[in-house]
Enzyme design. Sequence first.
Site, short mmCIF file in Angstrom:
data_model
loop_
_atom_site.label_atom_id
_atom_site.label_comp_id
_atom_site.label_asym_id
_atom_site.label_seq_id
_atom_site.Cartn_x
_atom_site.Cartn_y
_atom_site.Cartn_z
N HIS A 84 -3.05 -32.10 19.72
CA HIS A 84 -1.85 -32.88 20.04
C HIS A 84 -0.67 -31.95 20.30
O HIS A 84 0.48 -32.38 20.27
CB HIS A 84 -1.54 -33.84 18.89
N GLY A 103 -3.95 -2.20 5.90
CA GLY A 103 -3.37 -3.43 5.33
C GLY A 103 -4.09 -4.67 5.81
O GLY A 103 -4.45 -5.55 5.01
N ARG A 104 -4.35 -4.76 7.10
CA ARG A 104 -4.96 -5.98 7.66
C ARG A 104 -6.45 -6.10 7.32
O ARG A 104 -7.09 -7.10 7.63
CB ARG A 104 -4.75 -6.01 9.18
N GLU A 122 11.09 -4.69 3.43
CA GLU A 122 11.12 -6.14 3.15
C GLU A 122 10.59 -6.41 1.73
O GLU A 122 11.16 -7.19 0.96
CB GLU A 122 10.24 -6.91 4.14
N LYS A 156 0.84 -1.20 0.00
CA LYS A 156 0.00 0.00 0.00
C LYS A 156 0.87 1.25 0.00
O LYS A 156 0.67 2.17 -0.78
CB LYS A 156 -0.91 -0.03 1.23
N GLU A 203 -2.80 -6.10 15.83
CA GLU A 203 -2.32 -4.82 15.30
C GLU A 203 -3.42 -3.76 15.43
O GLU A 203 -3.13 -2.57 15.49
CB GLU A 203 -1.90 -4.97 13.82
N LYS A 236 11.34 -0.65 13.16
CA LYS A 236 11.80 -0.37 11.79
C LYS A 236 12.87 0.72 11.81
O LYS A 236 13.88 0.63 11.11
CB LYS A 236 10.62 0.13 10.93
O1 LIG Z 1 1.37 -2.79 2.28
P1 LIG Z 1 2.55 -2.15 2.94
O2 LIG Z 1 2.46 -0.66 2.90
O3 LIG Z 1 3.85 -2.63 2.35
O4 LIG Z 1 2.54 -2.53 4.47
C1 LIG Z 1 2.64 -3.84 4.91
C2 LIG Z 1 2.30 -3.99 6.36
O5 LIG Z 1 3.16 -3.21 7.16
C3 LIG Z 1 2.45 -2.66 8.26
O6 LIG Z 1 2.32 -1.30 8.05
C4 LIG Z 1 3.13 -2.93 9.56
O7 LIG Z 1 4.50 -2.80 9.48
C5 LIG Z 1 1.11 -3.34 8.22
O8 LIG Z 1 0.11 -2.65 8.84
C6 LIG Z 1 0.91 -3.58 6.77
O9 LIG Z 1 -0.05 -4.55 6.57
#
Ligand SMILES: O=P(O)(O)OC[C@H]1O[C@](O)(CO)[C@@H](O)[C@@H]1O
Length: 526
Positions: free
Chosen positions: A387, A269-270, A218, A212, A356, A502
């Site tokens: 289990h 995002g979530r 990452e 987003k 979150e 971060k």
């Molecule tokens: O879609 P993006 O902006 O890469 O963010 C990924 C994820 O990182 C976060 O901002 C948390 O680090 C989440 O809320 C989000 O889902």
Amino acid sequence: MITWNNLDTLEAFKNLSKAERVNIAEAMSGENGAERVKTYSTPMAEGLAYNYAAKQVDDKLLEDLQKLADEAQLTEKFEALYNGEVINTGEKRMVLHHLTRGQLGEAVNADGTDKRAFYKEQQQKIADFANKVHAGEITNAAGEKFTTVVQIGIGGSDLGPRAMYLALENWAKKNDTFKMEAKFISNVDPDDAAAVLYGIDVAHSIFILVSKSGTTLETLTNESFVKDALKNAGLDASKHMIAVTSETSPLAKSDDYLAAFFMDDYIGGRYSSTSAVGGAVLSLAFGPEVFERFLNGAAEEDRLGTEKDIRKNPAMLDALIGVYERNVLGYPSTAVLPYSQALSRFPAHLQQLDMESNGKCVNRFGERLDYVTGPVIFGEPGTNGQHSFYQLLHQGTDIIPLQFVGFKNNQMNTDVVIQGSTSQQKLCANVAAQIVAFACGKEDENRNKNFEGGRPSSIIIGEQLNPETLGALLSHFENKVMFQGFVWNVNSFDQEGVQLGKVLAKRVLAHETDGALKVLSDLMNI
Ligand SMILES: O=P(O)(O)OC[C@H]1O[C@](O)(CO)[C@@H](O)[C@@H]1O
């Protein structure tokens, strides 16, 4: 007029705290228990039902919870949210994920457009793109069909879509709607991308970069990793990559992608599985019609969320029972236990969704709260969990409320009779048994073999996990988390808590550290 008040200032909460405790073991025994299982059940969308017979509630307590819902103005707050009020005060944003699947209230206009129309337009663009890929009209440079889709993203850009893909993969195969295999790269651990790339045919793979913000380290790192792999295979990366991002992100205008699809800042995002974030991968994997059916299930469940009567509003009821367990009974965590292998990553998605959103110690106005908020969420599919960690759930010192999910029928329609029952019957027998075992326990003179019982659970029951029921299930939990955030008076739609780590990691990478961080960096060989 909506007022945002802390839970501990509400009269209904003070009364709730004084309410007599229900003895679940007694309530769930004999004829009483049979009657409760029949009556303490609320219909959900798509034939699902939320059964709360084994929760620590009775009619009086349900009345108290209704009063809490009314005093906390849960229906009114939901209405304000879907009508476009700035509910995410921390980031000064509206919260519009419900509009990705339906229109619950008034038209919401922002950025010069009707937002429902915008989300539908993106969904249509994705559908057209997916149809062309399936028809072989969009191909690789050699004119060959793409066979695999790989999503690159993390957090909400990974967990929800991945959980939804796994939930429908076998169903789609059985129902002849399986179009492309999907894989996911999320972790910045290079072994994640390497393992996925090792197992696929890159020349016939299409990669979806999902971010987003367009700035998540990452994800950008993994994008470079994949681009390198494509280049090394003699392929033009821009012919193999599409992007899902917000129109304001740095990725939006890039020429590096075959196509770009958009969501926006009003979808966390979530909460983005029903937006282009889930839409692209699910439409490519199963076809746009399946994605639409998933959205319809979510939309139908959303409508139930507008009900004022908590007995007709399963998400609100579930939320209020959870608040009672957390703030009055003092239970610290909640386990999510789907008796469905297809929901193997659903608990992981709910971890992010819930923790979150409601893992906050200040209210919407930034003031420290004097009460506990979101519980720790964890889970595994049954019967595997039985289990593993059920020992603690049955006999541990903490009482952990349980959220079971179960379906009468499996997805693949293949089964076998062993020792007089099918595997599906064994699965269903186990979940029924667990509910009663947790609630009623079993006395034994040997204390080691004694089960105290009194461990509350609920279960969502359905005929089969399919696109509609999955949509309804997702909406149920999203709305549950939202209602709990309203009750706790926290902003469930920002996530400042993820920032500090971060920032410090960037400092480590730039070698700008001292003290403990310096020593730790050295220990990790950075
Ligand atoms: O879609 P993006 O902006 O890469 O963010 C990924 C994820 O990182 C976060 O901002 C948390 O680090 C989440 O809320 C989000 O889902």
